[in-house]
Design an enzyme around this catalytic site. Structure first.
Site, short mmCIF file in Angstrom:
data_model
loop_
_atom_site.label_atom_id
_atom_site.label_comp_id
_atom_site.label_asym_id
_atom_site.label_seq_id
_atom_site.Cartn_x
_atom_site.Cartn_y
_atom_site.Cartn_z
CE1 TYR A 131 -18.60 56.11 -22.50
CE2 TYR A 131 -20.12 56.17 -24.24
CZ TYR A 131 -18.81 56.25 -22.74
OH TYR A 131 -19.43 54.61 -22.81
NE ARG A 153 -16.76 59.20 -18.26
CZ ARG A 153 -16.33 57.99 -18.57
NH1 ARG A 153 -16.57 56.92 -19.05
NH2 ARG A 153 -14.32 57.39 -17.49
CG HIS A 186 -12.59 48.72 -20.47
ND1 HIS A 186 -12.54 48.51 -18.88
CD2 HIS A 186 -12.59 47.34 -20.93
CE1 HIS A 186 -12.65 47.65 -18.75
NE2 HIS A 186 -12.31 46.33 -19.63
CB CYS A 198 -15.03 55.23 -39.05
SG CYS A 198 -15.98 55.60 -40.47
CB CYS A 258 -15.49 59.06 -40.94
SG CYS A 258 -13.75 58.61 -40.83
N GLY A 265 -6.39 50.02 -8.02
CA GLY A 265 -7.50 51.01 -8.20
C GLY A 265 -8.74 50.38 -9.11
CG ASN A 296 -8.51 49.16 -4.65
OD1 ASN A 296 -9.21 50.17 -5.46
ND2 ASN A 296 -10.07 48.40 -4.17
CG LEU A 297 -10.03 54.00 -1.02
CD1 LEU A 297 -9.47 54.92 0.01
CD2 LEU A 297 -11.00 55.16 -1.88
#
Ligand code: OAD
Length: 243
Positions: free
Chosen positions: A61, A64, A116, A124, A143, A183, A209-210
């Protein structure tokens, strides 16, 4: 998509997935070369994977998050068209995204729910605080609220965890007259089942969508193409109450 009739909508729910951010340079999950081709979901997107190897998961992550913050990644015409539509739409509008990037916000969307989670937030596990986070999360990062170190995790909903805002989303689906899915491959529930909720409410259901998604057969209308081209075209023909 040409030749569509203008249709009136008073309550619109839009669901977006990774495909809307693909043209901004963010990898999707299940396309060729998608994130799940090179990473096992069990390793990087489950609570069990995090318990087994927190360093691997944080690294996944962190990469990303850093990519999302690179100057090359910007909202594309699809994000912008949705934000413009929300600004001018005179009915009720809810944008539900499965994406954890912040491109909808950057484009100017307001009534937006990240079901999501969000890459630019950390959670935390000790005090449950959710805090803005742009840097890497290190294994011992403290934290900012309770100061405990080593308790931060990405604010991402992993497989086996409950998506966020579900009550509010189902309430909106029960009342909508237009549901547009953009998408998303239709492989991940509960989002993949939203079209059935909207249908049950009598809404017009549209997929952009594609390619045809796994949930394609549930939609009244389905159009294939690039989000950056189709989204501005589609929302230009949605008629507003009183317009
Ligand atoms: P997927 O990667 O499963 O699907 C992306 C869809 O976008 C595919 O059907 C593509 O055909 C389509 N697509 C790609 N480029 C496009 C473009 N330029 N314009 C329009 N469509 C395009 O991503 P999601 O359906 O969003 O969850 O995945 C759902 C969830 O699975 C994600 O939120 C993530 C993942 O595991 C978690 O991590 C919890």
């Amino acid at each position: 998509m040409s030749g569509q009739k203008r249709q009136l909508s008073k309550r619109c729910v839009v669901l977006t997935g990774a495909g809307i951010s693909a043209e901004s340079g963010i990898q999707t999950f299940r396309d060729q070369n998608g994130l799940w081709e090179n990473h096992r979901i069990e390793d990087v997107a489950t609570p069990e994977g995090f318990a087994r190897d927190p360093q691997l998961v944080q690294h996944f992550y962190n990469l990303r998050r850093a990519q999302l913050l690179s100057p090359a990644v910007q909202p594309n015409p699809a994000h912008i068209a949705l934000a413009e539509f929300e600004k001018t739409f005179r009915g009720e509008f809810l944008l539900v995204t499965q994406n954890v990037d912040d491109l909808h916000e950057r484009a100017g969307s307001h009534n937006l729910r990240h079901m999501h989670g969000e890459l630019l937030k950390a959670r935390c596990t000790h005090c449950s605080s959710i805090v803005p986070w742009q840097a890497d999360i290190e294994l011992l990062s403290p934290c900012p609220r309770c100061h405990r170190s080593g308790s931060l995790r990405p604010h991402i909903v992993w497989f086996g965890e409950m998506p966020l805002y579900m009550q509010e989303i189902y309430d909106a689906l029960r009342q909508c007259d237009l549901f547009v899915s953009i998408g998303t491959s239709g492989h991940v529930y509960p989002a993949a089942g939203f079209v059935e909720q909207a249908r049950a409410a009598g809404a017009r259901t549209v997929e952009l969508n594609l390619e045809r998604s796994a949930a394609n057969s549930f939609f009244d209308e389905s159009y294939q193409g690039l989000a950056s081209v189709m989204i501005p075209q589609f929302f230009a023909q949605v008629q507003h109450p009183g317009a």
